[in-house]
Design an enzyme around this catalytic site. Structure first.
Site, PDB file in Angstrom:
ATOM      1  CE  LYS A   1      -4.275  -1.770   2.071  1.00 48.87           C
ATOM      2  NZ  LYS A   1      -5.369  -1.392   2.977  1.00 48.87           N
TER       3      LYS A   1
ATOM      4  CG  ASP B   1      -8.370   0.870   3.391  1.00 50.57           C
ATOM      5  OD1 ASP B   1      -9.219   0.019   3.037  1.00 50.57           O
ATOM      6  OD2 ASP B   1      -7.149   0.694   3.277  1.00 50.57           O
TER       7      ASP B   1
END
Lengths: 298, 298
Positions: free
Chosen positions: B80, B116
């Site tokens: 990420k 997210d």
């Protein structure tokens, strides 16, 4: 769609699904996704096959190396030569041919190979055409001819291969490469009416490797019907239409004819077997090809 | 399989099929292929979603750029942060967060973004939790906390965010970054029994962002049940089990609880909408998630 009956069996895609694809430019008209997905479904294999238009072949292959689960690629025009530069290993015969149509990823190690030549050889063998000891005439000395000539010379043991092309440098290059890298006697000549007549008089197997007669310019042939002789087998790499003017003329003379569609099916069959490691469902693949080509011919 | 009913509608893959994938290491247990393929099928979209284990993120993204029809990636652990370095554009808030979980290819131009934080915000909003003017306690200041804190600070207008973590450098970094890049008042303290007790006494919304209580080490919670106060809303990013010990304790006290599974579903929903440009079939995606998590919990 004709392949619907197979798609009903399509497995759900999982994190283990192996990915194959065709890369080329353009790819919108490729039959490969339809052919390979139908074959995967027929055997209930956890594979999926997609299409990617690609300009940067080096990056595409670098990505394939990095993306685990990316199992195989079909390489189509215009990338068949360029792709060879960016894989880790190329079979010797394919190095001589100078192009590949298949890349297999083995744990991030890329293996390049060609199935066009072997697809043509299989088409001839499946038709019962004997190659050993025969005189082969190849009309056209471009990429398809290179793949077929090298494969036949190395695996078929013909008596001789005779090459004709209007493009002298291309012709001489293939003749020189075949002479240097195979044991098969090679003759070549610039394509003229007289050269074609002489060559046709000696050929047992005639293999046409130029785009002449391809859709949408159907109805033309480089070989006057009067030149066909009894006992010859005639193979045309063109498969749109399924029976070219050349093949129709040869068939009218009672000769054995093999359509380029058999080479096209077989190159996909051989790719499938490299992708999956299992025997291809040839009749399923043939049915998909025929359904699409029949449809587009309407 | 629970998604079988959707797969019956799966479109045949064509040369136009858009490809999405999750990349991470490992990826074998990712639910993303099941979730997104069910959603594509439910809306009859010409997309397919696969999984690629990846070690070399730069090459994977370079490949995505070269392979037209490669539309979107979900980025998971451990890539990420690294992925952000190899895309062409990252949204400002995601640059502050320092990680992305989504890459979209627009004609070979790669856009990185995170879903997210927005997924957590949507989970809170869908549950009717008011954020504006509220005191938010975040337990844990790692990657998930960064994404959620920046999103709430910039979009939710909370009265203040209070951060607790045992790792002082991580805590101070997030506090400093939030103070520098948002208008939300930020307080932080090293996680101790006393600090937690004081923070819980003031918090309207408690957001747990550490792995504590995650399968297979269930049954533990960082928050003693006696610290919960009436009116608090409690959100746990952990979603295996669907209801952690912390949430069970809060629920037993009559508090509103939000499971991390809502954030997980929503981050996928928001990715799907970026991949496809259409509203996601949320209930289909929820059903797939719940079926898989219910199954694996047995």
């Amino acid at each position: 769609m004709p392949e619907d009956k197979f798609l009903k069996k399509t497995r759900p895609i999982s994190t283990h699904t192996q990915v194959c694809a065709v890369i080329g430019n353009p790819v919108a008209h490729s039959l490969s996704p339809a052919i390979h997905n139908a074959a995967f479904a027929a055997l209930d294999l956890d594979f999926v096959y997609v299409a990617f238009r690609v300009e940067n072949v080096a990056s595409a292959l670098s990505g394939m190396r990095a993306l685990e689960n990316f199992r195989g690629l079909s390489i189509t025009i215009p990338h068949k030569m360029e792709a060879m530069k960016h894989v880790d290993h190329v079979e010797e015969v394919d190095r001589h041919i100078g192009s590949i149509n298949t890349v297999i990823s083995e744990n991030g190690n890329l293996l390049g190979l060609g199935t066009d030549g072997p697809g043509a050889l299989k088409a001839l063998m499946d038709a019962g055409v004997e190659i050993a000891g025969k005189q082969i005439l190849m009309i056209g000395a471009g990429g398809a001819a290179r793949a077929i000539a090298f494969t036949l010379a190395r695996q078929g043991r013909p008596a001789a291969i005779f090459l004709l092309d209007i493009n002298k440098p291309v012709l001489n290059q293939l003749a020189a490469d075949l002479a240097a890298k195979t044991d098969t006697p090679v003759l070549s000549g610039q394509m003229t009416d007289a050269a074609l007549r002489d060559a046709m008089a000696q050929a047992d197997i005639v293999i046409h490797c130029t785009p002449t007669g391809m859709h949408p310019r159907e109805g033309v042939s480089l070989v006057p019907p009067s030149l066909f002789r009894p006992g010859q087998a005639v193979f045309d790499v063109v498969y749109t239409p399924l029976e070219t003017r050349m093949l129709a003329d040869a068939r009218a003379k009672g000769l054995q004819v093999i359509s380029g569609v058999e080479m096209f099916i077989n190159q996909a069959v051989l790719q499938f077997e490299r992708f999956t490691g299992v025997d291809a469902p040839v009749e399923v693949m043939r049915m998909v090809v025929m359904a699409h080509l029949g449809k587009s011919a309407k």
